[in-house]
Design an enzyme around this catalytic site. Structure first.
Site, PDB file in Angstrom:
ATOM      1  N   ASP A 115       0.839  -1.189   0.000  1.00 24.28           N
ATOM      2  CA  ASP A 115       0.000   0.000   0.000  1.00 24.28           C
ATOM      3  C   ASP A 115       0.884   1.253   0.000  1.00 24.28           C
ATOM      4  OD1 ASP A 115      -2.988   0.924   0.433  1.00 24.28           O
ATOM      5  OD2 ASP A 115      -1.854   2.018   1.947  1.00 24.28           O
ATOM      6  N   TYR A 222      -2.241  11.680   2.652  1.00 22.99           N
ATOM      7  CA  TYR A 222      -3.020  11.959   1.443  1.00 22.99           C
ATOM      8  C   TYR A 222      -3.098  13.459   1.182  1.00 22.99           C
ATOM      9  CZ  TYR A 222      -4.545   7.098   1.554  1.00 22.99           C
ATOM     10  OH  TYR A 222      -4.574   5.717   1.549  1.00 22.99           O
ATOM     11  N   HIS A 283      -7.024  -6.507  -1.291  1.00 24.92           N
ATOM     12  CA  HIS A 283      -5.923  -5.549  -1.155  1.00 24.92           C
ATOM     13  C   HIS A 283      -4.988  -5.925  -0.007  1.00 24.92           C
ATOM     14  CE1 HIS A 283      -3.959  -1.605  -1.208  1.00 24.92           C
ATOM     15  NE2 HIS A 283      -4.162  -1.532   0.092  1.00 24.92           N
TER      16      HIS A 283
END
Length: 317
Positions: A115, A222, A283
């Protein structure tokens, strides 16, 4: 939760202090008859994770003769969590990884990442390849491939949360309610096999997100990324030097956040690439299918044939 054979240490690197889960190499272990040279396996987690994401891989790596470090990255666990968005610029996060490798002072480094951690690993492999001897990437595409697909609706709609995270305060409120209940749901709702996420593991993730300022620190990865892109200063923009480090790329194809098309063309950016797909795995690939991931990882590290997922299932692993 009880995590056997793990020792927690503090490591100063890049101006902050990291909490690192460590596991010593098994005495006498080595790879391919190459002796007992000091080898580091540095394991990088993603969002909204924790060092415990590597609980299934650390014993394998130690058995193969690696000194294993799994840090809680900047903003996670008991590692320092600066408040400013600017402290989470992608360039700074990559420098964190380089500084951790240098602090370990090993003769060889295996960088294994998932990730967000994998995004940093891709960049480090392009910018400072001399620091890495082997690279393992799990469920994050090469930055060039991701940028290409993000221009298309099929990936843009899967990346909606990245835009949502830009809103001040609201994501923290929604994700943090009821002791970060939504964080726990993120793992189980995205997994095909929810039994892989026991209550004690989910509790670690929820506790991690519930630290004072914890969610803001995690979301700032982010926010800083978007600010960097707007300013044309993102570490994922510009040229993409070809990666020559031997690379194992593993992909669970039931990823709800990343389209499989983001993996296409990776061979154009990596000269020594081994790519394996784990059909029906989410994921959270190394946590949901640890047996298959570990077989692939051990095979690759020891120079053996890296089996396809179907071969592993057929063999009963």
């Amino acid at each position: 939760m009880n995590w056997p054979d793990v020792e927690w240490i503090r490591v100063p690197a890049n101006g902050i202090s990291f909490e690192v889960a460590t596991m010593a190499a098994v005495p006498g272990a080595h790879l391919g008859g190459e002796g007992s040279a000091d080898r580091l396996a540095l394991c990088l987690h993603g969002f909204p994770e924790h060092a415990i994401s590597w609980r299934h891989q650390m014993p394998l790596l130690a058995r193969l003769g690696y000194r294993v470090w799994a840090p809680n990255l900047r903003g996670y666990g008991a590692s320092d969590s600066p408040r400013e968005i600017s402290a989470y610029r992608t360039k700074t996060l990559v420098q964190d990884v380089a500084a951790l490798i240098q602090a370990a002072n090993a003769k060889e480094t295996l960088l294994i990442a998932h990730d967000w951690g994998a995004a940093l690993a891709w960049i480090l492999a392009m910018r400072q390849p001399e620091l890495i001897h082997r690279l393992v990437i799990m469920n994050v595409p090469h930055p060039a491939c991701f940028a290409r697909e993000l221009r298309h609706f099929h990936q843009l709609r899967k990346s909606w949360y990245m835009f949502f995270f830009q809103i001040p305060a609201l994501p923290e409120y929604l994700l943090g309610r009821d002791h970060a209940r939504m964080i726990g749901r993120m793992f189980r709702s995205g997994a095909r096999n929810r039994s892989r996420f026991s209550d004690d593991v989910i509790d670690v993730y929820r506790d991690n997100a519930s630290r004072p300022g914890g969610l803001t620190a995690m979301l700032n990865w982010y926010r800083a990324f978007f600010q960097g892109r707007k300013g044309g200063q993102g570490s994922m923009s510009g040229e993409f030097p070809k990666i020559t480090t031997p690379t194992l790329f593993l992909w669970g194809d039931a990823d709800i956040a990343l389209d499989f098309r983001t993996t296409q063309g990776t061979e154009n950016y990596v000269s020594d690439l081994t790519f394996r797909v784990l059909p029906g795995i989410s994921h959270w690939v190394q946590q949901e299918a640890p047996e298959a991931v570990n077989v692939m990882l051990e095979s690759w590290l020891t120079g053996a044939h890296v089996p396809e997922y179907q071969e592993i299932v057929a063999s009963g692993h």
